[in-house]
Design an enzyme around this catalytic site. Structure first.
Site, mmCIF file in Angstrom:
data_model
loop_
_atom_site.group_PDB
_atom_site.id
_atom_site.type_symbol
_atom_site.label_atom_id
_atom_site.label_comp_id
_atom_site.label_asym_id
_atom_site.label_seq_id
_atom_site.Cartn_x
_atom_site.Cartn_y
_atom_site.Cartn_z
ATOM 1 N N GLU A 191 -0.925 -3.576 -0.635
ATOM 2 C CA GLU A 191 -0.802 -2.541 0.401
ATOM 3 C C GLU A 191 -1.488 -1.311 -0.155
ATOM 4 O OE1 GLU A 191 -0.315 0.377 1.817
ATOM 5 O OE2 GLU A 191 1.843 0.520 2.091
ATOM 6 N N GLU A 200 -8.248 4.336 -0.352
ATOM 7 C CA GLU A 200 -7.555 4.052 -1.609
ATOM 8 C C GLU A 200 -8.313 3.048 -2.472
ATOM 9 O OE1 GLU A 200 -3.456 3.133 -1.288
ATOM 10 O OE2 GLU A 200 -2.986 4.935 -0.154
#
Length: 735
Positions: A191, A200
């Site tokens: 995740e 990210e």
């Protein structure tokens, strides 16, 4: 995302979304143990908000996560908000149960509290009573952020999952098969997604994992992610980036972006995470939703990609932005989904109305300038690009002929980039008028004043030099530095002053002497605004007061200080969606998470005297909101005197019935001694963040006229400001 934390940290399995508000940390440095070091150390850069100075804080591997050096850092992250996202948790649990059907090796990258690792271990029937063997399967949890690793180990222990989940405190690209992990993993669970999807480091993380850590044709949860977009018209979005055209309406003689230098001061071309649902009534949809990119987790992704879409306009108007979101397909068969779409998108897979969360928002890409004028039925061409960490767009009308008609920023020799909210403030006519009036009045006090700009306000520096032909201007620009100096050189001629009268000092405030200023300072000015402090709490801009104190030796006896004082304002608020996203955790999909509540700063069941932290938020983006009291003054800060402790106490009568979840706090800056010019940073002004003090438990509120006895009619709010660390301690008593 916090500007102090580079996106490169995403690849380290350090969630940039989960570190949304680590405003005291700029980055971390991990030291591998040497022969003389028995434990691993992480150095984190801690910033003093009142001085701008920083120091390295050492975090030891054997240090308790609840100790003071770590707990405040984790309490201001968005881990808690993420763990309270029940739709996310359920979707991952269903997909993992469906995917992990037999003993195998599961790798969890960016493991956080270990929730996904525990789901995978449970799906294989593993627990502390089970020994680790290849035939029974195993889970490897990779997490690079040491404080979170230590918290994860606590969570695994209380859930009896410690023995069969191997926790590795490394970046995922540091893992080596045969050294850190016994074999390539059969299944990847992860995740590592932000609101933009890629920010990210999803792509480089997946690339390395497929090359070095996973078997051929692995199973993955999630299976695929798809980005979508929609063309919209919104005056609010336009004001967040088009300083040139908004400034032109002010007609005040100040030119932050002179003609021909339109992009000398601008926002960075990127997608900005934002709660677009809060703007539903101000957004006009100019197209149907369209699919942009598809990213498969089960195979190695490409570093770059592009696509060209033909989009038909559904309304007459002007396209100001592209609003985008993504949809996760978590299982191979396509039965389990999660969406970050705005609520105006009707999807059976979309979250219910009550599931507001802050860790994932929509994204907004601004169309440069005034946007693109289009007519209903007209075809528009959208060219989308993606790199390893971002997605960008170009837009043009089909009726255009040349490539130059693409809506994109033009090249220039110099760009000073500022956040969108700062651009909007500089373009706001009312704000500019207030600042100019205050500066003009102050300049009338002396014939040849020496003016010192203490903060990063380029508007103040230009205004003083423009309004006074004799004033000498010194600027500190603690955040902008040389960039600010270069910018002033470029715009000086357009604003009618010689750059010879403006000097950017290179020394720190504490080191300034009469040798630097040549004379005593007659006028000290700040908005206050400090570049890079956009994610901080409102009272951390009291750095201006600290710097005014440090500058005292070079200030004249009758120096004029602008602003002359700050007033801490507050309002009781009903904030059910925000409170629920920060409330204490019990079991998440069957796993006990109560051990994280204190460390992550949860509202609810905290042991006294523990309380949740004050957090910076744009109130207007906090989901359902309601004011329960009038705005009240808590305390004042007098800048004519050196910085000192301040206290305030006030009794507040409620004006609306409802459920009180906390208090919104902000500072009104009084610019002149007559109190005639006040610049508020409260909830009515959407370009500033407020501080939110959430209650441990919500309180039922009534008004005295109702005659009820089971509700509170008033509250006493007490606050104390500590000038040593810039902290504001807030207490409340309901009656």
């Amino acid at each position: 995302m916090l500007p102090l934390i580079p996106k490169a940290l995403a690849l380290l399995s350090l969630s940039s979304r989960a570190i949304t508000r680590l405003s005291l940390i700029s980055h971390s440095l991990k030291l591998t143990p040497s022969r003389t070091m028995s434990t691993q150390r992480v150095f984190q850069l801690k910033l003093d908000p009142l001085t701008g100075d920083s120091e390295w804080v050492v975090i030891e591997e054997n240090e308790d996560v609840a100790e003071s050096s770590q707990e405040p850092l984790l309490a201001t992250t968005s881990y808690l908000d993420m763990l309270n996202d029940s739709q996310r948790n359920r979707a991952y649990r269903l997909a993992i149960d469906k995917t992990v059907t037999k003993p195998c090796h599961v790798l969890d990258i960016g493991a956080g509290t270990g929730l996904l690792s525990m789901m995978a271990a449970r799906a294989m029937g593993l627990g502390d009573s089970t020994a680790i063997t290849n035939t029974q399967g195993m889970v490897t949890a990779c997490e690079s952020y040491l404080p979170m690793v230590k918290l994860m180990k606590k969570v695994l222990h209380v859930n009896g999952m410690g023995r069969n989940i191997k926790v590795i405190n490394k970046r995922s690209d540091e893992l080596k098969v045969g050294v850190d992990i016994v074999s390539r993993a059969d299944i990847l669970v992860s995740e590592i997604l932000d609101s933009e999807l890629l920010g990210e480091g999803l792509i480089p993380t997946l690339q390395h994992a497929h090359e070095m850590l996973l078997v051929e044709n692995p199973h993955t949860v999630p299976y695929r992610a798809t980005t979508y977009g929609q063309l919209v018209e919104s005056t609010f979005f336009w004001k967040l980036h088009d300083l040139y055209n908004n400034e032109a309406k002010a007609l005040d003689g100040i030119h932050l972006v002179p003609t021909g230098l339109d992009t000398s001061l601008h926002v960075k071309s990127k997608q900005y995470a934002m709660h677009c649902d809060a703007l539903t009534k101000e957004i006009k949809l100019m197209s149907e939703p369209f699919k942009i990119f598809e990213f498969d987790f089960w195979k190695r992704p490409d570093s770059h990609g592009e696509t060209q879409l033909e989009i038909k306009a559904t309304n007459d108007g002007r396209v100001h932005a592209v609003v985008s979101w993504w949809i996760l397909q978590l299982d191979r068969e396509g039965t389990i989904f999660y969406s970050t779409a705005p609520r105006w998108i009707s999807l059976p897979i979309h979250k219910s109305t009550g599931d507001w969360c802050d860790h994932w928002k929509q994204c907004v890409w601004f169309i440069p300038g005034k946007g693109m004028s289009i007519c209903k039925g007209e075809d528009v061409v959208l060219h989308a690009f993606h790199t390893e960490t971002s997605i960008s767009y170009k837009l043009k009308s089909q009726v255009s002929i040349t490539e130059e008609s693409w809506c994109e920023l033009t090249a220039a020799d110099f760009h000073l980039t500022l956040p969108p909210e700062r651009i909007a403030i500089y373009g706001d006519g009312e704000w500019r008028f207030s600042m100019l009036t205050a500066i003009r009045n102050a300049l009338q006090q002396g014939e040849q004043p020496l003016c010192l700009i203490a903060d990063d306000s380029v508007f103040s520096a230009i205004s003083v030099a423009h309004l006074s032909k004799t004033a000498r201007v010194l600027t500190l620009f603690p955040g902008l530095g040389d960039q600010g100096a270069r910018y002033l050189e470029i715009v000086a001629d357009a604003n009618g002053f010689s750059i010879d009268r403006v000097e950017v000092l290179q020394k720190k405030k504490a080191c300034l002497t009469m040798d630097d200023t040549q004379q005593k300072v007659d006028l000290l000015i700040g908005e206050p605004y400090y570049y890079g402090n956009d994610g901080m709490l409102p009272w951390q801009n009291l750095r201006f007061w600290k710097e005014r104190t440090m500058l005292d030796p070079v200030l004249s006896r009758d120096v004029l200080i602008m602003p002359c004082k700050g007033i801490l304002k507050a309002c009781a608020m009903s904030l059910p969606e925000l409170w629920n996203s920060r409330c204490s955790l019990n079991k998440i999909e069957g796993f006990n998470h109560t051990v994280v509540n204190t460390t992550l700063g949860a509202c609810g069941d905290l042991l006294a005297p523990k309380e949740g932290p004050c957090l910076p938020f744009f109130i207007w983006q906090c989901g359902e909101i309601k004011r329960l009291s009038e705005v009240f003054t808590v305390m004042e800060f007098d800048f004519s005197k050196p910085i000192s402790p301040c206290q305030g106490i006030v009794q507040v009568e409620f004006t609306e019935a409802g459920i009180c979840h906390g208090f919104a706090l902000w500072i009104d800056w009084v610019m002149d001694s007559e109190n005639s010019i006040v610049i508020s940073t409260g909830p009515d002004h959407r370009y500033w963040k407020q501080g939110l003090k959430l209650l441990a438990k919500p309180v039922a509120i009534g008004i005295k006229e109702s005659g009820r006895t089971d509700v509170c009619f008033s509250t006493i709010v007490e606050a104390a400001f500590n000038p040593c660390n810039g902290e504001l301690n807030i207490q409340h008593t309901f009656s």
